[in-house]
Design an enzyme around this catalytic site. Structure first.
Site: not given
Ligand code: ADP
Length: 452
Positions: A289, A293
């Site tokens: 993502e 910000r």
């Molecule tokens: P949010 O916006 O809720 O923080 P993210 O997409 O940034 O969600 O993901 C947050 C965390 O979730 C990541 O840093 C990782 O630890 C875990 N995560 C996200 N996508 C994956 C994936 N495809 N495989 C394994 N862990 C994931």
């Protein structure tokens, strides 16, 4: 080019202080806004003026757009800094700010919108040449659609909320049998938390690190990357400790992914600071993502680049070009941040209350960003983050020993904090060597908790 005389900070806590500090150093007057529960908050004391914008509930105060706009108009502020959280990634708010002739200190509303939906964000990233985590191309609406997508992606899969944030609305399905349950619970959690039940699917990576690239762009077409932050130490998908640079990224890898990010940012015409988040496994980066910000963990980048990112944000909003070029960014030192939460360090149960004694650590290479003070009553309505301790050293071992020393020096009495957790973690060999991935901390916590 314009110069702001006065800005309003639409936030609270340590990030409101962070922005007030930068503004003061630039000679800009500051307006704090606060809820009824925050009358005695530090940001209210430090700002030049303050306006009460509503009751304790964030929905009635820090998220109350008409009240915030009215506060800016009454006080004659020319610009609004949203901090992080609250309205910082609300495209409608950015539009309303501009419609009132005020400047939003942040990206363009179109990019907040593009990145706010993770499905369109992934699409935009892929179209701009950024590698993404393999997954469903769009949302998965039904269990049948999810099953078809999962067969192509391969199990285990992760179901994620399109409007997600803060690690909520995410469910792992190990196999076909657990898929229906995972999809339905992710959909209902997402609908409850974000008012949007749309979910999508990604391959669930087994042992990745979370590595994010800080980018910055001005309105003159200049774009730089400021290297990476490694935020792999997480609990419930939320960051606990962040460091820069990553123990596993060398200059060649940094330059390569940095260039991919800079090219993409130029292509979409982004403005301001932003963070492109990746999972990193077996030498490969996979976009998850983009955050449009300033991030909680921005101080580690400030330490290793010697830049003031809030100052840069304000100057970009004023229309000035970046004060540096990519060649000026030379990352040779090391910084680590730990998030001090008002929580029990073993059970993570929130611990709001009155701070009876507070002593911030000091000395060379130590920075404490916190809004607490002696006698401060932490309100139970908001986030549990009460401080960020950031340390800087010539290299990683020096940063680690400085962190230990600074944590030992810190006194926060009257409430529980996560400080003991960090002192324990610093004794772990994997932390000392930097050998940890996104699952390491959860496994460690499990191993510490007595069975039964
Ligand atoms: P949010 O916006 O809720 O923080 P993210 O997409 O940034 O969600 O993901 C947050 C965390 O979730 C990541 O840093 C990782 O630890 C875990 N995560 C996200 N996508 C994956 C994936 N495809 N495989 C394994 N862990 C994931």
């Amino acid at each position: 080019m314009k110069t702001f005389d006065k800005i309003l900070i639409a936030n609270r806590g340590e990030i409101a202080l962070r922005v007030i500090r930068a503004a003061k150093e630039m000679g800009i007057a500051t307006v704090a806004v606060h809820s009824e529960a925050d009358r005695n908050a530090m940001h209210v004391h430090l700002a030049d003026e303050s306006v009460c914008i509503g009751p304790a509930a964030a929905s009635k105060s820090y998220l109350n757009i008409p009240s915030i706009i009215a506060a800016a108009e009454i006080t004659g502020a020319q610009a609004i800094h949203p901090g992080y959280g609250f309205l910082s990634e609300n495209a409608k708010f950015a539009d309303i700010v501009s419609a009132h002739g005020l400047t939003f200190i942040g990206p363009k509303a179109e990019h907040i919108r593009m990145m706010g939906d993770k499905i369109t964000a992934k699409q935009a990233a892929r179209d701009s040449g950024i590698p993404v985590v393999p997954g469903s191309d769009g949302g998965v609406a039904t269990v049948e659609e999810a099953m078809a997508a999962a067969e192509t992606i391969g199990f285990p899969v992760l179901i994620k909320a399109a409007s997600g944030g803060g690690g909520r609305g995410m469910k792992v399905a190990k196999d076909r049998d657990s898929l229906a349950e995972a999809v339905m619970s992710a959909q209902s959690e997402a609908a409850a938390a974000f008012g949007d039940g749309t979910v999508y699917m990604e391959r669930y990576l087994q042992k990745p690190r979370h590595i994010e690239i800080q980018i910055i762009a001005d309105s003159h077409g200049n774009v730089c990357h400021l290297g990476e932050r490694d935020c792999s130490l997480q609990r419930r998908h939320q960051k606990v400790l962040e460091e820069a640079p990553s123990p596993v990224i060398d200059k060649a890898a940094r330059d390569k992914i940095g260039k991919v990010c800079v090219d993409a940012i130029k292509k979409i015409g982004y403005l301001g600071v932003g963070t492109i988040e990746f999972l990193y496994e077996d030498g490969e980066f996979f976009f998850i993502e983009m955050n449009t910000r300033l991030q909680v963990e921005h101080p580690v980048t400030e330490y290793v680049t010697d830049l003031d990112l809030v100052r840069e944000q304000i100057r970009i909003a004023e229309g000035y070009p970046l004060s540096f070029t990519q060649d000026d960014i030379d990352l040779t030192t090391h910084a680590i941040e730990v998030r001090i939460n008002a929580e029990n360090a073993r059970t993570f149960v929130p611990s709001p209350g009155t701070v009876t004694d507070f002593h911030a650590p000091g000395g060379l290479g130590v920075r404490m960003d916190s809004a607490i003070y002696n006698g401060y009553a932490i309100p139970p309505y908001y986030d549990s983050l009460v401080g960020k301790l950031i340390v800087h050293g010539r290299d990683r071992p020096e940063a680690l020993s400085r962190l230990k020393r600074a944590l030992q020096e810190t006194v926060v009495s009257g409430i529980d904090t996560t400080i003991p957790l960090f002192l324990d973690l610093l004794n772990e060999k994997d932390i000392q060597t930097g050998d940890y991935n996104i699952h390491w901390l959860e496994n460690w916590i499990k191993a510490q908790t007595p069975a039964g």
